[in-house]
Write a protein that holds these residues in place. Sequence first.
Motif, mmCIF file in Angstrom:
data_model
loop_
_atom_site.group_PDB
_atom_site.id
_atom_site.type_symbol
_atom_site.label_atom_id
_atom_site.label_comp_id
_atom_site.label_asym_id
_atom_site.label_seq_id
_atom_site.Cartn_x
_atom_site.Cartn_y
_atom_site.Cartn_z
ATOM 1 N N LEU A 143 22.944 25.997 57.974
ATOM 2 C CA LEU A 143 22.744 26.638 59.273
ATOM 3 C C LEU A 143 22.349 25.590 60.327
ATOM 4 N N PRO A 144 22.910 25.652 61.525
ATOM 5 C CA PRO A 144 22.528 24.702 62.576
ATOM 6 C C PRO A 144 21.020 24.716 62.820
ATOM 7 N N GLY A 145 20.437 23.541 62.954
ATOM 8 C CA GLY A 145 19.011 23.437 63.208
ATOM 9 C C GLY A 145 18.140 23.603 61.983
ATOM 10 N N SER A 146 18.746 23.727 60.813
ATOM 11 C CA SER A 146 17.973 23.977 59.590
ATOM 12 C C SER A 146 17.333 22.699 59.056
ATOM 13 N N ARG A 147 16.300 22.908 58.241
ATOM 14 C CA ARG A 147 15.671 21.785 57.539
ATOM 15 C C ARG A 147 16.675 21.128 56.594
ATOM 16 N N LEU A 148 17.593 21.925 56.075
ATOM 17 C CA LEU A 148 18.585 21.392 55.136
ATOM 18 C C LEU A 148 19.465 20.337 55.798
ATOM 19 N N LEU A 149 20.003 20.639 56.968
ATOM 20 C CA LEU A 149 20.871 19.679 57.634
ATOM 21 C C LEU A 149 20.088 18.444 58.066
ATOM 22 N N ASP A 154 18.843 12.707 57.044
ATOM 23 C CA ASP A 154 17.826 11.707 56.720
ATOM 24 C C ASP A 154 18.179 10.938 55.442
ATOM 25 N N ALA A 155 18.923 11.597 54.554
ATOM 26 C CA ALA A 155 19.305 10.967 53.286
ATOM 27 C C ALA A 155 20.639 10.228 53.389
ATOM 28 N N GLY A 156 21.201 10.188 54.578
ATOM 29 C CA GLY A 156 22.462 9.488 54.770
ATOM 30 C C GLY A 156 23.693 10.304 54.433
ATOM 31 N N LEU A 157 23.512 11.619 54.265
ATOM 32 C CA LEU A 157 24.641 12.506 54.006
ATOM 33 C C LEU A 157 25.092 13.171 55.302
ATOM 34 N N THR A 158 26.283 13.718 55.287
ATOM 35 C CA THR A 158 26.795 14.437 56.451
ATOM 36 C C THR A 158 26.328 15.891 56.394
ATOM 37 N N GLY A 159 25.629 16.329 57.426
ATOM 38 C CA GLY A 159 25.233 17.730 57.529
ATOM 39 C C GLY A 159 26.256 18.478 58.377
ATOM 40 N N VAL A 160 26.843 19.518 57.828
ATOM 41 C CA VAL A 160 27.900 20.260 58.505
ATOM 42 C C VAL A 160 27.375 21.623 58.944
ATOM 43 N N PRO A 161 27.287 21.882 60.263
ATOM 44 C CA PRO A 161 26.773 23.173 60.737
ATOM 45 C C PRO A 161 27.773 24.303 60.523
ATOM 46 N N GLU A 162 27.236 25.443 60.107
ATOM 47 C CA GLU A 162 28.063 26.586 59.732
ATOM 48 C C GLU A 162 27.607 27.842 60.470
ATOM 49 N N ALA A 163 28.551 28.725 60.757
ATOM 50 C CA ALA A 163 28.233 30.030 61.345
ATOM 51 C C ALA A 163 28.890 31.129 60.514
ATOM 52 N N THR A 203 29.217 30.714 70.776
ATOM 53 C CA THR A 203 28.121 31.668 70.925
ATOM 54 C C THR A 203 28.295 32.838 69.956
ATOM 55 N N VAL A 204 27.189 33.563 69.733
ATOM 56 C CA VAL A 204 27.232 34.790 68.956
ATOM 57 C C VAL A 204 26.201 35.748 69.540
ATOM 58 N N GLU A 205 26.498 37.038 69.478
ATOM 59 C CA GLU A 205 25.565 38.035 69.997
ATOM 60 C C GLU A 205 24.532 38.371 68.931
ATOM 61 N N ALA A 206 23.248 38.254 69.298
ATOM 62 C CA ALA A 206 22.163 38.574 68.379
ATOM 63 C C ALA A 206 21.933 40.083 68.342
ATOM 64 N N VAL A 214 25.766 28.717 69.189
ATOM 65 C CA VAL A 214 26.023 28.350 67.798
ATOM 66 C C VAL A 214 27.088 27.256 67.781
ATOM 67 N N ALA A 215 26.679 26.062 67.418
ATOM 68 C CA ALA A 215 27.619 24.944 67.315
ATOM 69 C C ALA A 215 28.017 24.809 65.856
ATOM 70 N N ALA A 216 29.204 25.267 65.503
ATOM 71 C CA ALA A 216 29.607 25.304 64.102
ATOM 72 C C ALA A 216 30.914 24.554 63.885
ATOM 73 N N ARG A 217 30.956 23.805 62.785
ATOM 74 C CA ARG A 217 32.205 23.148 62.366
ATOM 75 C C ARG A 217 32.921 23.984 61.326
ATOM 76 N N SER A 218 32.186 24.930 60.698
ATOM 77 C CA SER A 218 32.777 25.783 59.674
ATOM 78 C C SER A 218 32.338 27.222 59.900
ATOM 79 N N LEU A 219 33.242 28.141 59.604
ATOM 80 C CA LEU A 219 33.002 29.568 59.806
ATOM 81 C C LEU A 219 33.160 30.287 58.476
ATOM 82 N N CYS A 220 32.130 31.050 58.093
ATOM 83 C CA CYS A 220 32.131 31.729 56.794
ATOM 84 C C CYS A 220 32.463 33.210 56.931
ATOM 85 N N VAL A 221 33.318 33.674 56.026
ATOM 86 C CA VAL A 221 33.534 35.105 55.810
ATOM 87 C C VAL A 221 33.176 35.367 54.356
#
Length: 250
Positions: A143-149, A154-163, A203-206, A214-221
Amino acid sequence: MIDLNADLGEGFGRWTLTDDDALLSVVTSANVACGFHAGDPSVMRRVCRLAAERGVRIGAQVSYRDLAGFGRRAMEVPPDELTAEVAYQIGALRVFAEAAGAEVAYVKPHGALYNRTVHDAEQAEAVVAGVRLAGGALPVLGLPGSRLLAAARDAGLTGVPEAFADRAYTARGTLVPRREAGSVVTDEDAVVRRALAIAVDGTVEAVDGTTVAVAARSLCVHGDTPNAARIAARVREALEASGAGIGAFA
């Protein structure tokens, strides 16, 4: 350019949940269950073979060890143990991906683990440590802005934001918990509209009616959403009609 991903291989033995064949004709990335929330060796092998045949990128969807709860129950797992379990799941899937002539191209946590790593730095770092232990410097989907990304970067990996086109969002840009009413968007037209807004407008409606960036490179269904394959096909068709490029990130 946006990637279209779905959770696949979420069966076990004679039990089947996701329409893997149909979804693999639509998506560009497959989040394959690795046996901890769903999936078994035969299912993993079959999905990897089909994905490789269709040019779909294979991702390891790692989870807490929770088959009975489908990986959606909160669990307290020590960081060292979680790191080992993440690496174990990636390694198991890698065997079948490589046997199919492909590779594990990225990692995505599932369910409760995914949501936990949005805000829990210790669990996020344990997941990333598991990715590094498995080797290959794999990108991490989250998720964008997550601790995971943040931990991935920080570990030198690519974090990919998802929506998510079929999940409800809070005004803070996080997912509405599944235990709450309306957390999953099942109206097909609404899912398509949300997918277009995410891909084209960012963007997405809350749930409170506000518009969230929402800045996403990948979209999940989600593969277990009712009529998931048909929804995914409609989403892809709408994205292509809008001029949005569709392609895997990995």
